[in-house]
Scaffold this motif. Structure first.
Motif, PDB file in Angstrom:
ATOM      1  N   MET B 158       0.887  -1.279  -0.082  1.00  0.00           N
ATOM      2  CA  MET B 158      -0.065   0.011  -0.084  1.00  0.00           C
ATOM      3  C   MET B 158       0.863   1.138  -0.224  1.00  0.00           C
ATOM      4  SD  MET B 158      -2.919  -1.303   2.873  1.00  0.00           S
ATOM      5  CE  MET B 158      -4.078  -0.209   2.720  1.00  0.00           C
ATOM      6  N   ASP B 159       1.913   1.292   0.790  1.00  0.00           N
ATOM      7  CA  ASP B 159       2.800   2.440   0.975  1.00  0.00           C
ATOM      8  C   ASP B 159       3.457   2.688  -0.394  1.00  0.00           C
ATOM      9  OD1 ASP B 159       2.224   2.728   3.587  1.00  0.00           O
ATOM     10  OD2 ASP B 159       4.093   1.846   4.289  1.00  0.00           O
ATOM     11  N   GLN B 160       3.788   1.659  -1.213  1.00  0.00           N
ATOM     12  CA  GLN B 160       4.842   1.560  -2.260  1.00  0.00           C
ATOM     13  C   GLN B 160       3.791   2.082  -3.572  1.00  0.00           C
ATOM     14  OE1 GLN B 160       6.978  -1.982  -3.182  1.00  0.00           O
ATOM     15  NE2 GLN B 160       8.891  -0.545  -3.988  1.00  0.00           N
ATOM     16  N   TYR B 161       2.777   1.335  -3.747  1.00  0.00           N
ATOM     17  CA  TYR B 161       2.058   1.326  -4.957  1.00  0.00           C
ATOM     18  C   TYR B 161       0.666   2.268  -4.711  1.00  0.00           C
ATOM     19  CZ  TYR B 161       5.566  -2.256  -6.660  1.00  0.00           C
ATOM     20  OH  TYR B 161       6.664  -2.659  -6.759  1.00  0.00           O
ATOM     21  N   GLY B 162       0.320   2.637  -3.584  1.00  0.00           N
ATOM     22  CA  GLY B 162      -1.009   3.170  -3.328  1.00  0.00           C
ATOM     23  C   GLY B 162      -2.157   2.193  -3.260  1.00  0.00           C
ATOM     24  N   THR B 163      -2.006   0.811  -3.312  1.00  0.00           N
ATOM     25  CA  THR B 163      -2.897  -0.025  -3.103  1.00  0.00           C
ATOM     26  C   THR B 163      -3.905   0.455  -2.017  1.00  0.00           C
ATOM     27  OG1 THR B 163      -1.315  -1.767  -3.955  1.00  0.00           O
ATOM     28  CG2 THR B 163      -3.432  -2.606  -3.050  1.00  0.00           C
ATOM     29  N   THR B 164      -5.277   0.072  -1.896  1.00  0.00           N
ATOM     30  CA  THR B 164      -6.321   0.636  -0.880  1.00  0.00           C
ATOM     31  C   THR B 164      -6.829  -0.726  -0.223  1.00  0.00           C
ATOM     32  OG1 THR B 164      -7.814   0.545  -2.236  1.00  0.00           O
ATOM     33  CG2 THR B 164      -6.509   2.585  -2.162  1.00  0.00           C
ATOM     34  N   GLU B 165      -7.233  -0.443   0.844  1.00  0.00           N
ATOM     35  CA  GLU B 165      -8.134  -1.371   1.549  1.00  0.00           C
ATOM     36  C   GLU B 165      -9.218  -2.066   0.799  1.00  0.00           C
ATOM     37  OE1 GLU B 165      -9.117  -0.569   5.482  1.00  0.00           O
ATOM     38  OE2 GLU B 165      -7.031   0.287   5.949  1.00  0.00           O
ATOM     39  N   GLU B 166     -10.066  -1.232  -0.058  1.00  0.00           N
ATOM     40  CA  GLU B 166     -10.885  -1.683  -1.017  1.00  0.00           C
ATOM     41  C   GLU B 166     -10.337  -2.492  -2.260  1.00  0.00           C
ATOM     42  OE1 GLU B 166     -13.748   1.652  -1.869  1.00  0.00           O
ATOM     43  OE2 GLU B 166     -13.609   1.037  -4.038  1.00  0.00           O
ATOM     44  N   ASP B 167      -9.086  -2.315  -2.588  1.00  0.00           N
ATOM     45  CA  ASP B 167      -8.394  -3.089  -3.426  1.00  0.00           C
ATOM     46  C   ASP B 167      -8.222  -4.660  -2.688  1.00  0.00           C
ATOM     47  OD1 ASP B 167      -8.048  -1.196  -5.426  1.00  0.00           O
ATOM     48  OD2 ASP B 167      -6.145  -0.438  -4.632  1.00  0.00           O
ATOM     49  N   LEU B 168      -7.718  -4.716  -1.615  1.00  0.00           N
ATOM     50  CA  LEU B 168      -7.613  -5.923  -0.997  1.00  0.00           C
ATOM     51  C   LEU B 168      -8.846  -6.611  -0.897  1.00  0.00           C
ATOM     52  CD1 LEU B 168      -5.194  -4.964   2.092  1.00  0.00           C
ATOM     53  CD2 LEU B 168      -4.732  -5.937  -0.168  1.00  0.00           C
ATOM     54  N   ALA B 169     -10.009  -5.755  -0.324  1.00  0.00           N
ATOM     55  CA  ALA B 169     -11.443  -6.409  -0.372  1.00  0.00           C
ATOM     56  C   ALA B 169     -11.756  -6.901  -1.678  1.00  0.00           C
ATOM     57  CB  ALA B 169     -12.271  -5.249  -0.001  1.00  0.00           C
ATOM     58  N   ARG B 170     -11.495  -6.447  -2.842  1.00  0.00           N
ATOM     59  CA  ARG B 170     -12.025  -7.002  -3.994  1.00  0.00           C
ATOM     60  C   ARG B 170     -11.569  -8.477  -4.347  1.00  0.00           C
ATOM     61  NH1 ARG B 170     -10.965  -1.817  -6.108  1.00  0.00           N
ATOM     62  NH2 ARG B 170     -12.994  -0.806  -6.044  1.00  0.00           N
ATOM     63  N   VAL B 171     -10.545  -8.768  -3.570  1.00  0.00           N
ATOM     64  CA  VAL B 171     -10.018 -10.255  -3.822  1.00  0.00           C
ATOM     65  C   VAL B 171     -10.947 -11.138  -2.878  1.00  0.00           C
ATOM     66  CG1 VAL B 171      -8.167 -11.841  -3.421  1.00  0.00           C
ATOM     67  CG2 VAL B 171      -7.773  -9.694  -3.957  1.00  0.00           C
ATOM     68  N   ALA B 172     -11.372 -10.847  -1.838  1.00  0.00           N
ATOM     69  CA  ALA B 172     -12.278 -11.341  -0.956  1.00  0.00           C
ATOM     70  C   ALA B 172     -13.688 -11.413  -1.476  1.00  0.00           C
ATOM     71  CB  ALA B 172     -12.467 -10.892   0.582  1.00  0.00           C
ATOM     72  N   VAL B 173     -14.176 -10.383  -2.176  1.00  0.00           N
ATOM     73  CA  VAL B 173     -15.428 -10.474  -2.750  1.00  0.00           C
ATOM     74  C   VAL B 173     -15.391 -11.286  -3.794  1.00  0.00           C
ATOM     75  CG1 VAL B 173     -17.232  -9.062  -4.092  1.00  0.00           C
ATOM     76  CG2 VAL B 173     -16.046  -8.122  -2.092  1.00  0.00           C
ATOM     77  N   LYS B 174     -14.305 -11.248  -4.741  1.00  0.00           N
ATOM     78  CA  LYS B 174     -14.489 -12.319  -5.983  1.00  0.00           C
ATOM     79  C   LYS B 174     -14.441 -13.781  -5.493  1.00  0.00           C
ATOM     80  CE  LYS B 174     -10.408 -12.986  -7.867  1.00  0.00           C
ATOM     81  NZ  LYS B 174     -10.256 -14.258  -7.576  1.00  0.00           N
ATOM     82  N   ASN B 175     -13.653 -14.034  -4.606  1.00  0.00           N
ATOM     83  CA  ASN B 175     -13.355 -15.478  -4.111  1.00  0.00           C
ATOM     84  C   ASN B 175     -14.624 -15.880  -3.259  1.00  0.00           C
ATOM     85  OD1 ASN B 175     -11.037 -15.284  -5.641  1.00  0.00           O
ATOM     86  ND2 ASN B 175      -9.538 -15.340  -3.777  1.00  0.00           N
ATOM     87  N   HIS B 176     -15.116 -15.068  -2.413  1.00  0.00           N
ATOM     88  CA  HIS B 176     -16.558 -15.581  -1.448  1.00  0.00           C
ATOM     89  C   HIS B 176     -17.718 -15.674  -2.672  1.00  0.00           C
ATOM     90  CE1 HIS B 176     -15.534 -16.017   2.573  1.00  0.00           C
ATOM     91  NE2 HIS B 176     -14.382 -15.122   2.318  1.00  0.00           N
ATOM     92  N   THR B 177     -17.841 -14.853  -3.536  1.00  0.00           N
ATOM     93  CA  THR B 177     -18.516 -15.127  -4.874  1.00  0.00           C
ATOM     94  C   THR B 177     -18.375 -16.550  -5.501  1.00  0.00           C
ATOM     95  OG1 THR B 177     -18.967 -12.623  -5.109  1.00  0.00           O
ATOM     96  CG2 THR B 177     -19.736 -14.078  -6.868  1.00  0.00           C
ATOM     97  N   HIS B 178     -17.220 -16.735  -5.815  1.00  0.00           N
ATOM     98  CA  HIS B 178     -16.982 -17.969  -6.588  1.00  0.00           C
ATOM     99  C   HIS B 178     -17.486 -19.048  -5.633  1.00  0.00           C
ATOM    100  CE1 HIS B 178     -13.393 -16.262  -9.290  1.00  0.00           C
ATOM    101  NE2 HIS B 178     -14.553 -15.832  -9.506  1.00  0.00           N
ATOM    102  N   SER B 179     -17.211 -19.042  -4.299  1.00  0.00           N
ATOM    103  CA  SER B 179     -17.605 -20.303  -3.577  1.00  0.00           C
ATOM    104  C   SER B 179     -18.969 -20.701  -3.311  1.00  0.00           C
ATOM    105  CB  SER B 179     -16.802 -20.041  -1.817  1.00  0.00           C
ATOM    106  OG  SER B 179     -17.572 -19.068  -1.428  1.00  0.00           O
ATOM    107  N   MET B 180     -19.706 -19.556  -3.848  1.00  0.00           N
ATOM    108  CA  MET B 180     -21.248 -19.905  -3.711  1.00  0.00           C
ATOM    109  C   MET B 180     -21.617 -21.152  -4.673  1.00  0.00           C
ATOM    110  SD  MET B 180     -22.511 -15.884  -3.861  1.00  0.00           S
ATOM    111  CE  MET B 180     -24.385 -15.979  -3.484  1.00  0.00           C
TER     112      MET B 180
END
Lengths: 147, 390
Positions: B158-180
Motif C-alpha cells: 500500500m505504501d509503495q503502490y497506493g494499493t487500498t483496503e478496497e483493492d484488498l477487499a475486492r479479492v475477498a469479494v471475488k473469491n467468496h462469490t466464486h465459492s457460492m
C-alpha cells in the motif's frame, strides 16, 4: 487445571539457557539490555538471526557483535483479534531496520497513535512470566517507540 | 520409464469446522477418491502413498501418520510410503514428490492425500499451534502468527503502490462469490465490498474477510505414469510443469522490497519453462490467497501483470470469469478455508475437474491450461501447471 495450563504443556517460548541452546549468549546479553548477533570471522557477514554457520560463506568461525538497540520502522500492523492463547490485544508488530539487519519485533509500552513508517524505536526487553522450568528466566527482544 | 505423470482421480471433503476426527477426514477423502474411479482401481493397485500434512503431532497428538492413513484406507504400498510437510505448500510439494517417484520408476500408481484437523476445543490453542509454522525462536515466540506477517507485506504494498483496503477487499469479494457454487467450501454465503470492509479488524489493514479461516478438511488425488493413465480414465490431466524456490524462511530475511517475491518469480518461470508455455497461456489458476494481498502479489509474481498493477488487474475483471485468467474459481483459501496439508491437493483437484469440463457451475469455458500455486511464507513458493494434452 486451567485452560492455559492445558495448552501450555507445549511452550511457545524457546529454551534459552546454556544447557539447552548454543546461542545462549544472545539471551544473556539481552538480559543486560544489549541486542547481539553473530558476525563471520572469515567474511565479516553480519547475520540475523545469529548462526553457527555463516549463511554467506559457510564458515563456522563466528563472533558475537552488538547491534544497535535503536532502529526505525519499515512496516507495521496492529493486531486486534485472533491471538494465540496467553496473549491479549491489541498487539503491535513491526518489521524494523536495526543497523545492518531487518528484525521482526513486537512493540510494547507504545501508543498506537505514535506508530508510523520511519518512526524511531528502541529495545525494551520483555521478561517472560510463564517459565518453562522453575529455574529458567526468559526474555524476548521487544521494542518500544522512542520518545 | 515414464517422462510424464497424470492425475486420474480426485476428491475433496467439505472444509470447515468439521465434526470429524483426523482419521475420519482421511477416510472421507480417500474413499471418495478411490470410488470415483468406479472399480477401475482397487486399494491393492496403489504402490505408492504420500501423505501431505503439517502439524498432527500438535493438533491431534499423532505422528507416524502416512502409515496411519494407509491402514485406515486398506492401502499397503510396496514401493513408496512417505509423509510430506512443507507448511502451507505441502500439497503442491507432495505432487512434485509423486512426480519424482514416478518418473524415476520408484513407484507407478501413487495416492497423494492431504489432510489437516486444525480446530481444537480451545480457539486460542489452535492459533498458538499455527505459530509453529513461523520461526518459533526468533519471530513467533513474540506472539506473531500469519495474519500480522502478511499484514506487514500488505502495508508495504500500500505504501509503495497506493494499493487500498478496497483493492484488498475486492479479492475477498471475488473469491467468496466464486465459492457460492462450491458446496465443499467453508463459506458459501458470498460477500459484498461493504461486508468485507466493515468486517472486524484482525490485523491492520486486514479485516476478517481478508483472512482465510482456520478449517479442517482433506483431499486426495491419484497420480500415475502417462503410460498407465488411460487404464484408469479416458481423460487424464497431465502435469506439464513444476517449479519451487525457497529464498528465505524468516520474515527478517525477505528482500528489502517486501512486496516483490523473487522466489515466486523463480518457481513460476521454472514451471512455465518446463511446460513450454507463457504466463498468458494459463486459462485458470488456483493461487494461494491465504490473505487478500497474497493473491494480488501472485498476479505480479506469476507474470500476469506488472509489479504494482495487480489491483487494477483485479478491478478490471481480468482475473475473473471472462478475463485473462480465472483465479480461484473454487473460492480460494479465503472462502474454502485452509486446512494446511489439504489445500494444495484440493487446488489440484479443482484444476483436474475444470480441465475435464466437470466443474459444474464453476466451469471455466474451454479451459486447457491450469495452474496451482502455494506459498509457504512470503519467501517460498511452489507452482504446478496442468494440461489435457500431454
Amino acid at each position: 487445571m486451567t485452560t492455559e495450563n492445558y495448552v501450555f504443556t507445549i511452550d511457545p517460548v524457546p529454551m534459552q539457557g546454556k544447557e539447552h541452546n548454543k546461542l545462549y549468549p544472545f539471551y544473556e546479553a539481552l538480559k543486560e539490555g544489549r541486542l547481539t548477533t553473530t558476525s563471520c570471522l572469515d567474511c565479516a557477514k553480519v547475520a540475523w538471526p545469529p548462526r553457527q554457520t555463516c549463511p554467506a560463506c559457510w564458515s563456522s568461525k563466528m563472533e558475537w557483535v552488538d547491534l544497535p538497540t535503536t532502529g526505525t520502522i519499515i512496516s507495521f500492523t496492529i493486531q486486534e483479534a485472533g491471538f494465540p492463547i496467553g496473549y491479549s490485544g491489541p498487539l503491535i508488530f513491526a518489521l524494523i531496520k536495526v543497523g545492518p539487519v531487518k528484525f521482526v519485533t513486537r512493540l510494547v509500552d507504545t501508543d498506537r497513535a505514535d506508530m508510523h513508517k520511519g518512526a524511531n524505536v528502541e529495545l525494551a526487553v520483555t521478561r517472560v512470566d510463564t517459565p518453562a522450568l522453575p529455574t529458567e528466566a526468559r526474555v524476548l527482544p521487544t521494542f518500544k517507540i522512542s520518545k | 520409464m515414464s517422462k510424464k505423470v497424470a492425475v486420474v482421480a480426485a476428491a475433496v471433503t467439505k472444509f470447515g469446522f468439521r465434526n470429524a476426527s483426523y482419521r475420519d477426514l482421511i477416510s472421507e477423502a480417500g474413499q471418495a477418491c478411490l470410488s470415483s474411479l468406479e472399480g477401475a482401481l482397487k486399494p491393492g493397485d496403489i504402490d505408492g502413498f504420500i501423505l501431505s500434512t503439517v502439524m498432527p503431532e500438535r493438533t491431534v497428538f499423532q505422528g507416524h501418520v502416512a502409515s496411519l492413513a494407509e491402514e485406515t484406507l486398506g492401502i499397503r504400498p510396496d514401493r513408496l510410503s512417505v509423509r510430506v510437510e512443507h507448511m502451507c505448500a505441502s500439497g503442491n510439494v507432495a505432487l512434485r514428490t509423486a512426480y519424482s517417484a514416478i518418473v524415476s520408476g520408484l513407484a507407478e500408481v501413487v495416492m497423494v492425500l492431504g489432510v489437516e484437523k486444525l480446530n481444537t476445543p480451545v480457539p486460542g490453542e489452535t492459533i498458538l499451534n499455527m505459530g509453529a509454522g513461523l520461526d518459533r525462536e526468533w519471530e513467533s515466540s513474540m506472539g506473531m502468527t500469519a495474519p500480522p506477517v502478511f499484514a506487514l507485506i500488505a502495508q508495504y504494498h500500500m505504501d509503495q503502490y497506493g494499493t487500498t483496503e478496497e483493492d484488498l477487499a475486492r479479492v475477498a469479494v471475488k473469491n467468496h462469490t466464486h465459492s457460492m457454487n462450491n458446496p465443499n467450501a467453508h463459506f458459501q454465503k458470498g460477500a459484498t465490498l461493504e461486508k468485507v470492509l466493515t468486517s472486524r479488524v484482525i490485523s491492520t489493514p486486514f479485516k476478517l474477510l481478508d483472512c482465510s479461516p482456520v478449517s479442517d478438511g482433506a483431499a486426495a488425488i491419484i497420480v500415475t505414469s502417462e503410460e498407465r493413465a488411460k487404464d484408469f480414465t479416458a481423460k487424464p490431466v497431465y502435469l506439464l510443469g513444476t517449479g519451487q524456490a525457497v529464498e528465505s524462511f524468516t520474515l527478517a530475511n525477505l528482500p528489502d522490497n517486501l512486496s516483490h517475491w523473487p522466489a515466486l518469480v523463480k518457481a513460476g518461470k521454472a514451471a512455465y519453462n518446463m511446460a513450454g508455455i507463457q504466463p498468458q497461456d494459463v486459462d485458470l489458476a488456483e493461487v494461494h490467497d491465504c490473505f487478500s494481498i497474497a493473491e494480488l502479489l501472485a498476479y505480479e509474481g506469476l507474470g500476469w501483470c506488472d509489479q504494482g498493477e495487480s489491483a487494477a488487474f483485479l478491478k478490471e475483471g481480468r482475473s475473473d470469469y471472462g478475463g485473462n485468467v480465472v483465479v480461484n474459481p473454487r473460492g480460494g483459501l479465503l472462502a474454502c478455508g485452509h486446512p494446511l496439508g489439504a489445500t494444495g491437493v484440493a487446488q489440484i483437484a479443482e484444476i483436474f475437474w475444470q480441465l475435464r469440463d466437470e466443474a459444474g457451475l464453476r466451469q471455466v469455458k474451454d479451459a486447457q491450461i491450469g495452474l496451482t500455486h502455494n506459498n509457504s511464507g512470503p519467501g517460498e513458493h511452489t507452482v504446478n501447471i496442468f494440461g489435457i494434452e500431454n
